[in-house]
Design an enzyme around this catalytic site. Structure first.
Site, PDB file in Angstrom:
ATOM      1  CG  HIS A 503      23.775  39.955  23.599  1.00  0.00           C
ATOM      2  ND1 HIS A 503      24.716  40.081  22.577  1.00  0.00           N
ATOM      3  CD2 HIS A 503      22.744  40.682  23.262  1.00  0.00           C
ATOM      4  CE1 HIS A 503      24.244  40.932  21.391  1.00  0.00           C
ATOM      5  NE2 HIS A 503      23.056  41.274  22.146  1.00  0.00           N
ATOM      6  CD  GLU A 504      19.086  40.494  24.281  1.00  0.00           C
ATOM      7  OE1 GLU A 504      18.899  41.558  24.295  1.00  0.00           O
ATOM      8  OE2 GLU A 504      19.434  40.014  23.163  1.00  0.00           O
ATOM      9  CG  HIS A 507      21.357  45.171  24.607  1.00  0.00           C
ATOM     10  ND1 HIS A 507      22.128  46.290  23.830  1.00  0.00           N
ATOM     11  CD2 HIS A 507      21.264  44.113  23.812  1.00  0.00           C
ATOM     12  CE1 HIS A 507      22.180  45.625  22.576  1.00  0.00           C
ATOM     13  NE2 HIS A 507      21.872  44.522  22.425  1.00  0.00           N
ATOM     14  CG  HIS A 510      23.951  50.880  27.002  1.00  0.00           C
ATOM     15  ND1 HIS A 510      23.954  50.808  25.661  1.00  0.00           N
ATOM     16  CD2 HIS A 510      24.716  51.862  27.290  1.00  0.00           C
ATOM     17  CE1 HIS A 510      24.814  51.760  25.192  1.00  0.00           C
ATOM     18  NE2 HIS A 510      25.113  52.391  26.166  1.00  0.00           N
TER      19      HIS A 510
HETATM   20 ZN   LIG Z   1      21.911  42.812  21.179  1.00  0.00          ZN
END
Ligand SMILES: [Zn+2]
Length: 724
Positions: A503-504, A507, A510
């Site tokens: 998940h991280e 990010h 991104h």
């Molecule tokens: Zn998050």
């Protein structure tokens, strides 16, 4: 190098993750710019923030930075920023895109550097000195930010350029910068009367101080609680790994604190009901009374936000916040939550009955029994023991797997580099594109410690931008809170922690892959809250795919790939306890919305935070045995972070990630090159270049549908198909 103005406020205090923090106050009064700030050359001598950073990739020279360096550098940065803003407002030339919009975007370089470093270091290495500095620096930054966003002359120039926008022949990147700059000023209240601006600025200052207090109370309360076990019999059920991790040699005891990872492990494993209750109460009653009570701060923050929204012409803080989100209105968000809440609650009720069947009439299952008996039902039904899977999730291999996924999807490579981080456990990677071009530096800090805030998050030390072909690439960080293993042992992860890492990392990508010209909308910035989690959450889908598991899920000792039969049991078991997880999450989301849907008059009547919370939760029919994921008094996402009226965003983003991943499944290839190319272009590279719904449609070729989300949680689709 140029960084975006406001980088310091957005990044210094707002970090993304299962976490998120930072009140992004954007309003104020030009008058406060007159605050006299003085800093002498002597105070700045030898200050690393005043020098070029001759470090690999331009990372901050962490070992040279002392706590005493921050305040003088912040002051110097503010003075420089004021000069730059003055140069814009006093420019005799007519306002242009370059001399106003770009000039304002790049102003404040020194302040960005200092405040960004400060924000990151206080997140991971907080000490008493820094704690005091936080209470001094954040109000200062908030006031300065307000001074800019409510500077009437500056806004006049921005408005002037904005009105010419159709005749300026701007490219898409420039046009977006103009649009977002103008929008942020208007939403900060730049068009308000001077009297109202002053009121808003005062409210912002008050909120800023209160959110800092809220965070510090929570950290204080969290550190103050220790479950101390000296009698070995009381460790019944605990695994050897866990016991070793929590053993404290000095005290000659096992000491369990309140970080979520230890908490869940203990609640799952411990056979001692009384101790589970102690830890459960320690967790849920944090900051609810005494020295660290956060009730009064929560109420006051909600009141101030409601009042501010009203001054700005909105019905409530939630109405203000959601205006620029995908959901658009609080009612849409609430309706969406309830559409998932109903099947979630029904499932949770079944789960409770299953557990009660297991214990019979020995006792009535309570909240502190849930994890423990859920695990027993899981074992009985699916024969799956967490300790059976953990040896296959060694941090080193999991991280390498995430890198391999990014390579197969996007062609990226991650080369370990020797860069001195803020802590000895930090590891760094030079991230390159398929053609070898440097994309950014990626730094990871995976372990929990007392000085570090809880949860997991992505942040950065430098944002990306490309102004006048000066291609600045980002420095991106990922933080987790894994328990440190005994010396010489591997770091074995729970599967949920594996998902958090991916998940991280999402990010992180991104941030790393952005092609935005301006940091204002690079990566996670400039995206609405209910979209920002999508690029992170979609990567979680890869973790459990057999093809992906074959890459990274290898036994730490034997190197064997996780057995197919075990994977199949994990898959079947993955919908287990979804009723509970859905319910605790949505309960917190509804709580957040309801705190922020209050009108100013309604908020003024609240005197007891817990009473308000109980009233709201009982209206929705929450089971007594389930706590909201966060109670108000430790709900730092919304009271000390940037998620106010936005916690629902994680679930909203799940519509997008479930539907988005379905595109790969439909292509029958989780690394399908065409789907990956669209994901890259319209999501990871685009950042906030366009409105989120448009970006999503360009990636997916259609609007998202809620069905994959319901299916993903194992809920029947048909019975929930009623739209509200
Ligand atoms: Zn998050």
């Amino acid at each position: 190098m140029k960084f975006s103005k406001l980088f310091w406020l957005s990044l210094a205090v707002a970090m993304l993750g299962g976490c998120g923090s930072g009140e992004s106050n954007k309003a104020g009064d030009a008058a406060v710019a007159d605050d006299v700030i003085v800093v002498s050359d002597a105070e700045l001598s030898g200050n690393p923030f005043m020098m070029e950073w001759d470090t690999p990739f331009g990372v901050p020279p962490f070992s040279d930075i002392e706590n005493g360096h921050y305040m003088p550098a912040i002051k110097k940065g503010i003075l420089e920023l004021r000069e730059e803003i003055k140069a814009i407002t006093e420019n005799p030339a007519a306002p242009t895109f370059e001399n106003t919009i770009v000039a304002q975007e790049v102003a404040g370089e020194t302040l960005d550097r200092v405040a960004t470093t400060f924000g990151n270091i206080t997140g991971t290495e907080l000490d008493d000195e820094l704690r005091v500095l936080q209470t001094e620096i954040y109000p200062l930054l908030t006031r300065e930010n307000d001074a800019i966003t409510l500077n009437a002359t500056l806004f006049e120039r921005i408005q002037n350029v904005y009105e010419q926008r159709d005749s300026l022949d701007l490219n898409e990147q420039d046009a977006r910068l103009l649009e977002l700059s103008h929008r942020s000023f208007v939403r900060a209240g730049a068009a308000l009367s001077p009297e109202v601006k002053t009121q808003v600025a005062n409210i912002n200052s008050e909120i800023s101080a209160l959110t800092t207090e809220f965070g510090q109370n929570l950290l204080g309360a969290t550190k103050a609680f220790k479950l101390k076990i000296t009698d070995e019999a009381q460790t019944a059920g605990l695994s050897d790994d866990f016991k070793a991790a929590v053993w404290n040699e000095d005290e000659g005891a096992w000491i369990v604190g309140l970080n979520r990872s230890s908490y869940e492990t203990f609640m799952t494993q411990s056979e001692v009901r009384e101790l589970r209750q102690q830890l459960f109460d320690g967790y849920r009653l944090r900051s609810s009374s005494g020295e660290y009570d956060n009730g009064p701060a929560a109420i006051k923050i909600a009141q101030l936000r409601a009042r501010r929204a009203e001054l700005m012409g909105y019905k409530s803080h939630a109405h203000y916040q959601l205006e620029t989100r995908m959901a658009k209105t609080p009612q849409t968000a609430e309706d969406f939550l309830l559409r998932v809440w109903r099947p979630g609650l029904a499932r949770a009720t079944e789960e409770l009955a299953d557990m009660q069947n297991l214990v019979g009439d020995e006792f009535k299952i309570a909240g502190h029994d849930w994890w423990h008996y859920a695990e027993k039902v899981r074992k009985a039904r699916y024969d799956l023991d967490e300790n059976e899977t953990k040896p296959y999730f060694d941090l080193e291999a999991v991280r390498a797997g995430a890198f391999e996924m990014a390579n197969r999807l996007f062609g990226l490579t991650f080369d370990p580099v020797d860069v001195q981080g803020w802590n000895p456990v930090v590891t760094s990677y030079d991230v390159k594109d398929a053609d070898g071009e440097h994309l950014g530096l990626f730094m990871t800090d995976m372990y929990a410690r007392d000085s570090k805030r809880g949860g997991a998050w992505m942040s950065g030390f430098r944002a990306a931008s490309n102004i006048n072909d000066e291609n600045i690439r980002p420095i991106v960080t990922n933080n987790l809170n894994l328990s440190t293993p005994p010396a010489g042992e591997p770091t074995l992860m729970r599967f949920s922690e594996v998902e958090t890492l991916f998940h991280e990392f999402g990010h992180g990508l991104h941030g790393l892959m952005t092609k935005a010209s301006y940091s204002k909308f690079a990566g996670t910035r400039g995206s609405p809250r209910d979209y920002t989690e999508f690029p992170a959450q979609i990567l979680e889908h890869w973790t459990a795919e057999p093809e992906m598991l074959a890459i990274y899920a290898r036994h730490y000792a034997t190197g064997d790939v996780i057995p197919t039969a075990l994977v199949e049991r994990m898959r079947v078991a993955s919908n287990f306890n979804q009723g509970f997880e859905t319910t605790e999450f949505i309960a917190a989301s509804l709580l957040d919305l309801r705190w922020h849907m209050l009108t100013s008059a309604e908020a003024a009547e609240i005197t007891d935070a817990r009473a308000f919370e109980q009233k709201v939760l009982s209206e929705y029919g929450l089971l007594d045995e389930i706590e909201p994921r966060y109670r108000s008094q430790y709900f730092s996402h919304i009271f000390a972070g940037g998620y106010s009226a936005g916690y629902y965003a994680y679930l909203w983003s799940e519509i997008l990630d479930s539907d988005g991943f379905a595109a790969f499944k439909q292509a029958e290839d989780i690394f399908d090159p065409e789907t990956a190319a669209r994901l890259r272009k319209w999501v990871y590279e685009a950042g906030g270049l366009r409105e989120a719904d448009e970006l999503y449609r360009n990636f997916r070729g259609q609007d998202p549908s809620i069905e994959p989300l319901l299916e993903g949680r194992g809920f029947a689709v048909a019975e929930n198909d009623e739209t509200t």
